[in-house]
Design an enzyme around this catalytic site. Structure first.
Site, PDB file in Angstrom:
ATOM      1  N   ARG A 308       0.824  -1.216   0.000  1.00 41.71           N
ATOM      2  CA  ARG A 308       0.000   0.000   0.000  1.00 41.71           C
ATOM      3  C   ARG A 308       0.857   1.265   0.000  1.00 41.71           C
ATOM      4  O   ARG A 308       0.630   2.179  -0.795  1.00 41.71           O
ATOM      5  CB  ARG A 308      -0.928   0.004   1.223  1.00 41.71           C
ATOM      6  CG  ARG A 308      -1.854  -1.189   1.243  1.00 41.71           C
ATOM      7  CD  ARG A 308      -2.880  -1.104   2.356  1.00 41.71           C
ATOM      8  NE  ARG A 308      -3.428  -2.430   2.636  1.00 41.71           N
ATOM      9  CZ  ARG A 308      -4.659  -2.669   3.044  1.00 41.71           C
ATOM     10  NH1 ARG A 308      -5.501  -1.682   3.245  1.00 41.71           N
ATOM     11  NH2 ARG A 308      -5.071  -3.900   3.291  1.00 41.71           N
ATOM     12  N   ASP A 437      -2.792 -16.385  -1.944  1.00 45.05           N
ATOM     13  CA  ASP A 437      -3.244 -15.786  -3.205  1.00 45.05           C
ATOM     14  C   ASP A 437      -2.159 -15.080  -4.021  1.00 45.05           C
ATOM     15  O   ASP A 437      -1.824 -15.473  -5.147  1.00 45.05           O
ATOM     16  CB  ASP A 437      -4.429 -14.840  -2.957  1.00 45.05           C
ATOM     17  CG  ASP A 437      -4.205 -13.847  -1.803  1.00 45.05           C
ATOM     18  OD1 ASP A 437      -3.117 -13.861  -1.192  1.00 45.05           O
ATOM     19  OD2 ASP A 437      -5.119 -13.045  -1.529  1.00 45.05           O
ATOM     20  N   GLU A 573     -11.191  -7.639  -6.064  1.00 45.18           N
ATOM     21  CA  GLU A 573     -10.671  -8.689  -6.968  1.00 45.18           C
ATOM     22  C   GLU A 573     -11.516  -8.952  -8.213  1.00 45.18           C
ATOM     23  O   GLU A 573     -10.975  -9.128  -9.316  1.00 45.18           O
ATOM     24  CB  GLU A 573     -10.442 -10.002  -6.191  1.00 45.18           C
ATOM     25  CG  GLU A 573      -9.287  -9.958  -5.193  1.00 45.18           C
ATOM     26  CD  GLU A 573      -9.609  -9.198  -3.911  1.00 45.18           C
ATOM     27  OE1 GLU A 573     -10.823  -8.982  -3.647  1.00 45.18           O
ATOM     28  OE2 GLU A 573      -8.682  -8.809  -3.176  1.00 45.18           O
ATOM     29  N   THR A 662      -0.109  -5.844  -6.202  1.00 43.42           N
ATOM     30  CA  THR A 662      -1.336  -6.492  -5.727  1.00 43.42           C
ATOM     31  C   THR A 662      -2.279  -5.509  -5.038  1.00 43.42           C
ATOM     32  O   THR A 662      -3.372  -5.873  -4.633  1.00 43.42           O
ATOM     33  CB  THR A 662      -1.003  -7.705  -4.821  1.00 43.42           C
ATOM     34  OG1 THR A 662      -2.195  -8.459  -4.611  1.00 43.42           O
ATOM     35  CG2 THR A 662      -0.412  -7.261  -3.496  1.00 43.42           C
TER      36      THR A 662
HETATM   37  C1  DMJ Z   1      -5.587  -5.763  -0.858  1.00 44.29           C
HETATM   38  O1  DMJ Z   1      -4.836  -5.252   0.162  1.00 44.29           O
HETATM   39  C2  DMJ Z   1      -4.755  -6.490  -1.854  1.00 44.29           C
HETATM   40  O2  DMJ Z   1      -5.454  -6.664  -3.021  1.00 44.29           O
HETATM   41  C3  DMJ Z   1      -4.307  -7.813  -1.354  1.00 44.29           C
HETATM   42  O3  DMJ Z   1      -3.611  -8.521  -2.333  1.00 44.29           O
HETATM   43  C4  DMJ Z   1      -5.486  -8.630  -0.911  1.00 44.29           C
HETATM   44  N1  DMJ Z   1      -6.301  -7.930  -0.024  1.00 44.29           N
HETATM   45  C5  DMJ Z   1      -6.692  -6.571  -0.311  1.00 44.29           C
HETATM   46  C6  DMJ Z   1      -7.919  -6.429  -1.149  1.00 44.29           C
HETATM   47  O4  DMJ Z   1      -8.862  -7.366  -1.009  1.00 44.29           O
END
Ligand code: DMJ
Length: 673
Positions: A308, A437, A573, A662
């Site tokens: 983040r 994931d 997602e 991500t």
């Molecule tokens: C986010 O912080 C990122 O996408 C992470 O990979 C998974 N969780 C959250 C969103 O759901």
């Protein structure tokens, strides 16, 4: 013209000369005869009819005029030349300026954007805008205008100088133009998309990202405007009640703190840039400049703060070219490094960024597999930008180590790894959901980021997808939806986290990058399932976890929801995968599905006083039970992917040039396609 025409007044008198110069006059004296012979004869006859005196006077007059002509020629020549030059210069200047303007947006990237002047900014519009020179997208203070140039010149010398200047200007402007990439993403030399080792010594080499052909901006459409409206509403809540804090609590009009680092604000920076929210970006930038301090005695989660904060700062740096964000990224990157000081070099989950100490969670010395393997894109990029290899070394070592580990099941990894032994723990449970994931996601994305050269990453990714096909795919009843379940000690569970919905997008990205075509087919099947996780639910919003029915039962849908799983955290997602699917197929149904989801977020999670909230019950439209929290990824990811999904501009974060981390923060591909 006739000096005299006496046709109507009787016979001509000899004292006058009549010269016929054109057909009109000939017609006037009866009939049109304009033959050369006739005219020659007529002139000669009239000349002969003149008296000697008359002829002498005329000859004298001709001679006098000729002398005057020769005298005045010399003095007027200079004046003529200067007039002619000036008018040519003026013509060139007038033509050249617009040409230069067209060739160059008159808005040039600045090395230090923070000091730059405000510039033009594209209006949000549903109409196709008139063809304008390319204007950098994004906040105007990060743009500087080309200096005004007075092109008018007075002397010949000045003219030449001006021509030289124009050539120079053209050269400079062409160079400057070449470092403007998509819609204003500026790649400075030190942002060049070369791998770390090359970058340090060859910062001047422009990348193909930079050289991208400038196109007319694609107008923003109605659905994108709806996303902008949603973002503004969310931002209003954050600004009014949670400014500078981690998350908004929109119902209690307050905030929650996780790391105390303005998480929502940082996560949202590049979204604002992409959405073109100039004022909001400016304000947030000021907060980063004046109030974002990492020298704090606070424990942060390595993974969460990497994806983040570090990811958000790096991508904002790339999009804006503003070195403030790179400085901040370096700062947080350095402060996270103590996490890697473990016996196995597998990082601890938590770091105190003020004290420089790291530790695992209190109850274990394990770290989560997805966490230690989903920080690589960001640290590798930080090495490339700073020239300091330590960041990349640390994270590459983790990947190399995990590559060699036993305990995988056809490429599928367990959920935990021990920071002392470096071995997987809690063996036998395999999921594409929480705790594993993004391991799969980052295998592919690192391979793409590094120019598709790191074979071990590709090998692990391909193996893992085969493992998914072999162990985790099943079909539900009654709709025969293909879903990704879990495997626990040999037992299949029809449980699927919403988190798994990143997978269709990742598979599609792999197929787009030349991997097996059947990955795309699987992606198409799985995104349909993810959509059904929304469509089959009363609010049209997906729960956190679903269980699929493996056997047809009367009155039962494919999707079953347990009471403990029926919350929705505004996660991205599915929208993320819809974005990839639309980009790669152009099938509008993906946009339509995303539009439905946005409307349902507006219907059930929007808080009138500002902000959006997670909800506890997606099955109860009359009371979805708001949880009073807006996660930072709603602004960082969900709304960003919505905006990109609704766009038809493939250059709005071109997927051959950028790779999303991500947390939806785009970073440059080092060797773009
Ligand atoms: C986010 O912080 C990122 O996408 C992470 O990979 C998974 N969780 C959250 C969103 O759901």
């Amino acid at each position: 013209a006739a000096m005299y025409s006496g046709a109507a007044t009787g016979p001509p008198r000899r004292d006058f000369i009549s010269v016929t110069l054109g057909p009109e006059e000939a017609v006037g004296v009866g009939g049109y005869n304009n033959s050369k012979a006739w005219r020659r004869r007529s002139c000669w006859r009239k000349w002969k009819q003149l008296s000697r005196l008359q002829r002498s006077v005329i000859l004298f007059l001709f001679a006098f005029l000729a002398v005057c002509g020769v005298i005045s020629y010399t003095s007027m020549g200079e004046a003529w030349r200067s007039i002619t030059n000036k008018s040519l210069d003026d013509q060139r200047t007038e033509q050249e300026i617009p040409r230069l303007k067209l060739a160059n947006p008159a808005v040039l990237p600045a090395p230090q954007k923070a000091d730059a002047n405000p510039g033009d900014y594209p209006e949000l519009s549903l109409q196709k805008p008139p063809k304008l020179p390319h204007v950098r997208r994004g906040p105007s203070n990060l743009q500087i205008k080309a200096p005004q140039r007075d092109m008018r010149v007075k002397t010949r010398h000045d003219t030449m100088r001006a021509v030289e200047e124009l050539v120079e200007v053209d050269k400079v402007e062409k160079t400057e133009q070449s470092i403007i990439s998509w819609r204003g993403a500026v790649i400075e030399p030190d942002q060049s998309t070369e791998p770390p080792s090359k970058k340090i010594t060859e910062p001047e080499k422009p990348s193909s990202v930079e050289a991208e052909h400038q196109k007319d901006p694609v107008p923003i459409n109605e659905r994108q405007l709806a996303v902008i409206e949603a973002f503004r509403h969310a931002w209003k809540g954050y600004k009014d009640f949670a400014w500078g804090h981690d998350e908004l609590k929109p119902l209690s009009k307050s905030y929650s703190e996780w790391f105390g680092l303005g998480l929502t604000l940082i996560d949202a920076l590049d979204t604002m840039w992409i959405l073109g929210l100039k004022e909001e970006f400016e304000e947030a930038r000021k907060w980063v400049a004046n109030d974002l301090v990492f020298d704090k005695n606070v424990d942060v989660n390595l993974f969460e703060s990497t994806i983040r904060i570090l990811g958000g700062l790096l991508s904002t740096y790339h999009l804006s070219g503003d070195s403030l964000f790179l400085e901040k990224a370096k700062d947080i990157g350095n402060r996270l490094m103590p996490a890697f000081k473990t016996p196995s070099k597998i990082p601890y989950s938590d770091v105190n960024i003020g004290r420089g100490t790291a530790h695992p969670p209190r109850w274990t010395s394990d770290s989560t597999v997805a966490e230690v393997t989903s920080i690589q894109l960001e640290f590798r990029e930080l090495s490339r930008l700073t020239g300091d290899e330590k960041f990349q070394k640390a994270v590459d070592e983790v990947m190399k180590h995990v590559h060699t580990l036993s305990g995988k099941n056809d490429g599928l990894v367990p959920m935990f790894i021990n920071t002392n032994s470096g071995q997987f723990t809690h063996l036998g449970v395999y999921t594409l959901g929480a705790r594993a994931d993004s391991y799969y996601e980052y295998l592919l994305k690192q391979w793409i980021q590094g120019g598709k050269k790191e074979n071990e990453l590709l090998e692990d990714y391909m193996k893992a997808i085969e493992g998914v096909k072999k162990h985790l795919l099943q079909r539900s009843e009654p709709k025969r939806l293909t879903f990704v379940g879990e495997l626990a000690h040999g037992h299949f569970s029809a449980k699927m986290d919403h988190l798994v919905c990143f997978l269709p997008g990742t598979l599609a990205l792999g197929a787009h990058n030349g991997l097996a075509a059947d990955h795309m087919i699987l992606a198409e099947t799985l995104i349909e399932t993810c959509y059904q996780m929304y469509a089959q639910v009363e609010t049209g919003l997906s729960p956190e976890i679903v269980h699929f029915n493996l056997h047809a039962q009367k009155g039962h849908k494919d999707v079953e929801i347990k009471p403990a799983d029926r919350h929705n955290l505004l996660r991205p997602e599915t929208v993320e995968s819809l974005f990839y699917m639309y980009r790669f197929t152009g099938d509008k149904k993906y946009q339509d599905w995303g539009w439905e989801i946005l409307q349902n977020f507006n219907r059930y999670t929007r808080v009138p006083t500002g902000g959006y909230t997670s909800i506890n019950n997606v099955q109860n439209p009359s009371n979805p039970e708001p949880r009073d929290k807006m996660e930072s990824f709603f602004l960082g990811e969900t709304l960003k992917y919505m905006f990109l999904l609704f766009s038809d501009d493939i250059d709005l974060i071109n997927l051959d040039k950028y790779i999303f981390n991500t947390e939806a923060h785009p970073l440059p591909i080092w060797v773009p396609a």
